[in-house]
Design a protein around this motif. Structure first.
Motif, PDB file in Angstrom:
ATOM      1  N   THR A  27       0.806  -1.220   0.000  1.00  0.00           N
ATOM      2  CA  THR A  27       0.000   0.000   0.000  1.00  0.00           C
ATOM      3  C   THR A  27       0.844   1.277   0.000  1.00  0.00           C
ATOM      4  O   THR A  27       0.296   2.370   0.023  1.00  0.00           O
ATOM      5  CB  THR A  27      -0.934   0.019   1.226  1.00  0.00           C
ATOM      6  OG1 THR A  27      -0.150  -0.013   2.420  1.00  0.00           O
ATOM      7  CG2 THR A  27      -1.899  -1.146   1.206  1.00  0.00           C
ATOM      8  N   THR A  31      -2.993   6.171  -2.311  1.00  0.00           N
ATOM      9  CA  THR A  31      -3.513   7.307  -1.559  1.00  0.00           C
ATOM     10  C   THR A  31      -4.061   6.808  -0.225  1.00  0.00           C
ATOM     11  O   THR A  31      -4.388   5.629  -0.068  1.00  0.00           O
ATOM     12  CB  THR A  31      -4.653   8.009  -2.325  1.00  0.00           C
ATOM     13  OG1 THR A  31      -5.759   7.111  -2.433  1.00  0.00           O
ATOM     14  CG2 THR A  31      -4.202   8.483  -3.691  1.00  0.00           C
ATOM     15  N   ALA A  33      -6.901   7.344   1.039  1.00  0.00           N
ATOM     16  CA  ALA A  33      -8.280   6.870   0.869  1.00  0.00           C
ATOM     17  C   ALA A  33      -8.305   5.427   0.353  1.00  0.00           C
ATOM     18  O   ALA A  33      -9.100   4.604   0.829  1.00  0.00           O
ATOM     19  CB  ALA A  33      -9.036   7.783  -0.090  1.00  0.00           C
ATOM     20  N   SER A  34      -7.438   5.099  -0.602  1.00  0.00           N
ATOM     21  CA  SER A  34      -7.388   3.736  -1.131  1.00  0.00           C
ATOM     22  C   SER A  34      -6.889   2.753  -0.074  1.00  0.00           C
ATOM     23  O   SER A  34      -7.391   1.643   0.035  1.00  0.00           O
ATOM     24  CB  SER A  34      -6.474   3.659  -2.352  1.00  0.00           C
ATOM     25  OG  SER A  34      -7.036   4.366  -3.418  1.00  0.00           O
ATOM     26  N   TRP A  37      -9.548   2.006   2.256  1.00  0.00           N
ATOM     27  CA  TRP A  37     -10.568   1.141   1.657  1.00  0.00           C
ATOM     28  C   TRP A  37     -10.128  -0.322   1.664  1.00  0.00           C
ATOM     29  O   TRP A  37     -10.909  -1.204   1.998  1.00  0.00           O
ATOM     30  CB  TRP A  37     -10.868   1.592   0.225  1.00  0.00           C
ATOM     31  CG  TRP A  37     -11.857   0.712  -0.448  1.00  0.00           C
ATOM     32  CD1 TRP A  37     -13.213   0.738  -0.291  1.00  0.00           C
ATOM     33  CD2 TRP A  37     -11.579  -0.356  -1.362  1.00  0.00           C
ATOM     34  NE1 TRP A  37     -13.785  -0.250  -1.051  1.00  0.00           N
ATOM     35  CE2 TRP A  37     -12.812  -0.937  -1.722  1.00  0.00           C
ATOM     36  CE3 TRP A  37     -10.419  -0.880  -1.910  1.00  0.00           C
ATOM     37  CZ2 TRP A  37     -12.907  -2.003  -2.600  1.00  0.00           C
ATOM     38  CZ3 TRP A  37     -10.511  -1.935  -2.786  1.00  0.00           C
ATOM     39  CH2 TRP A  37     -11.747  -2.492  -3.122  1.00  0.00           C
ATOM     40  N   GLU A  83     -17.867   2.340  -4.154  1.00  0.00           N
ATOM     41  CA  GLU A  83     -16.454   2.402  -3.777  1.00  0.00           C
ATOM     42  C   GLU A  83     -15.535   1.768  -4.823  1.00  0.00           C
ATOM     43  O   GLU A  83     -14.332   1.655  -4.611  1.00  0.00           O
ATOM     44  CB  GLU A  83     -16.238   1.715  -2.423  1.00  0.00           C
ATOM     45  CG  GLU A  83     -16.947   2.413  -1.283  1.00  0.00           C
ATOM     46  CD  GLU A  83     -16.754   1.719   0.048  1.00  0.00           C
ATOM     47  OE1 GLU A  83     -16.144   0.627   0.088  1.00  0.00           O
ATOM     48  OE2 GLU A  83     -17.215   2.269   1.059  1.00  0.00           O
ATOM     49  N   HIS A  85     -14.266   2.882  -7.391  1.00  0.00           N
ATOM     50  CA  HIS A  85     -13.201   3.765  -7.877  1.00  0.00           C
ATOM     51  C   HIS A  85     -11.911   3.572  -7.090  1.00  0.00           C
ATOM     52  O   HIS A  85     -10.824   3.817  -7.618  1.00  0.00           O
ATOM     53  CB  HIS A  85     -13.651   5.225  -7.861  1.00  0.00           C
ATOM     54  CG  HIS A  85     -13.962   5.766  -6.502  1.00  0.00           C
ATOM     55  ND1 HIS A  85     -13.035   6.436  -5.760  1.00  0.00           N
ATOM     56  CD2 HIS A  85     -15.097   5.721  -5.761  1.00  0.00           C
ATOM     57  CE1 HIS A  85     -13.574   6.798  -4.607  1.00  0.00           C
ATOM     58  NE2 HIS A  85     -14.833   6.365  -4.586  1.00  0.00           N
ATOM     59  N   TYR A  86     -11.999   3.119  -5.847  1.00  0.00           N
ATOM     60  CA  TYR A  86     -10.773   2.862  -5.073  1.00  0.00           C
ATOM     61  C   TYR A  86      -9.987   1.704  -5.684  1.00  0.00           C
ATOM     62  O   TYR A  86      -8.763   1.755  -5.780  1.00  0.00           O
ATOM     63  CB  TYR A  86     -11.095   2.546  -3.611  1.00  0.00           C
ATOM     64  CG  TYR A  86     -11.645   3.718  -2.850  1.00  0.00           C
ATOM     65  CD1 TYR A  86     -10.897   4.889  -2.701  1.00  0.00           C
ATOM     66  CD2 TYR A  86     -12.907   3.673  -2.273  1.00  0.00           C
ATOM     67  CE1 TYR A  86     -11.409   5.977  -2.001  1.00  0.00           C
ATOM     68  CE2 TYR A  86     -13.416   4.746  -1.567  1.00  0.00           C
ATOM     69  CZ  TYR A  86     -12.662   5.896  -1.432  1.00  0.00           C
ATOM     70  OH  TYR A  86     -13.170   6.969  -0.742  1.00  0.00           O
ATOM     71  N   GLU A  89      -8.294   2.915  -8.730  1.00  0.00           N
ATOM     72  CA  GLU A  89      -7.147   3.744  -8.356  1.00  0.00           C
ATOM     73  C   GLU A  89      -5.952   2.872  -7.972  1.00  0.00           C
ATOM     74  O   GLU A  89      -4.815   3.150  -8.368  1.00  0.00           O
ATOM     75  CB  GLU A  89      -7.536   4.648  -7.184  1.00  0.00           C
ATOM     76  CG  GLU A  89      -6.453   5.614  -6.764  1.00  0.00           C
ATOM     77  CD  GLU A  89      -6.897   6.504  -5.622  1.00  0.00           C
ATOM     78  OE1 GLU A  89      -6.183   6.553  -4.612  1.00  0.00           O
ATOM     79  OE2 GLU A  89      -7.976   7.136  -5.743  1.00  0.00           O
ATOM     80  N   ILE A  90      -6.204   1.795  -7.227  1.00  0.00           N
ATOM     81  CA  ILE A  90      -5.143   0.867  -6.842  1.00  0.00           C
ATOM     82  C   ILE A  90      -4.562   0.207  -8.088  1.00  0.00           C
ATOM     83  O   ILE A  90      -3.345   0.118  -8.249  1.00  0.00           O
ATOM     84  CB  ILE A  90      -5.673  -0.180  -5.844  1.00  0.00           C
ATOM     85  CG1 ILE A  90      -6.040   0.493  -4.517  1.00  0.00           C
ATOM     86  CG2 ILE A  90      -4.657  -1.295  -5.626  1.00  0.00           C
ATOM     87  CD1 ILE A  90      -6.838  -0.379  -3.568  1.00  0.00           C
TER      88      ILE A  90
END
Length: 128
Positions: A27, A31, A33-34, A37, A83, A85-86, A89-90
């Motif tokens: 990780t 971000t 936020a990601s 999540w 969710e 979009h997380y 993004e990852i």
């Protein structure tokens, strides 16, 4: 959610584990936020691994354990589709980090994961 995206994320997680790196390193480039999540999918509140992550850590090359990790992600997406979009993004973060490596796609037919350069026609599929 696209199963190839989920498989790529889990594949990268398994690769990180196989290289004897911690979940935290997986990780590192995400971000906040990601990270917030994905953490509860694989870690308990006290930051100890949940069973699905423990089993993946034991055998990161195991197809069934990767599928279990993929299922954990898909369950979260089913419960909270907003969710998604997380996960994207990852996936994008992983792709940017691994521009020289390729994701392995398994159990899929007619998938091109790279560029095709040809002097004539190109046909991908079972029938020409």
């Amino acid at each position: 959610m696209d199963p190839v995206t989920v498989a790529a994320v889990v594949g990268y997680l398994a690769k990180t584990i196989k290289e004897n790196k911690a979940f935290k390193e997986f990780t590192a480039d995400l971000t906040e936020a990601s990270v917030n999540w994905i953490r509860p999918i694989f870690l308990k509140e006290d930051s100890t691994p949940k069973e699905v992550l423990k089993e993946l850590q034991e055998k990161p090359d195991s197809a069934s354990r990767r599928k279990a990790a993929e299922a954990a992600i898909m369950t979260r997406i089913e419960d909270y589709p907003e969710e998604g979009h997380y996960l994207k993004e990852i996936f994008e973060s992983i792709n940017k980090k691994n521009t020289t490596s390729q994701n392995t796609v398994t159990n899929s037919k007619n998938v091109n994961t790279g560029n095709i350069s040809a002097g004539g026609n190109v046909s991908i599929g079972d029938k020409h």
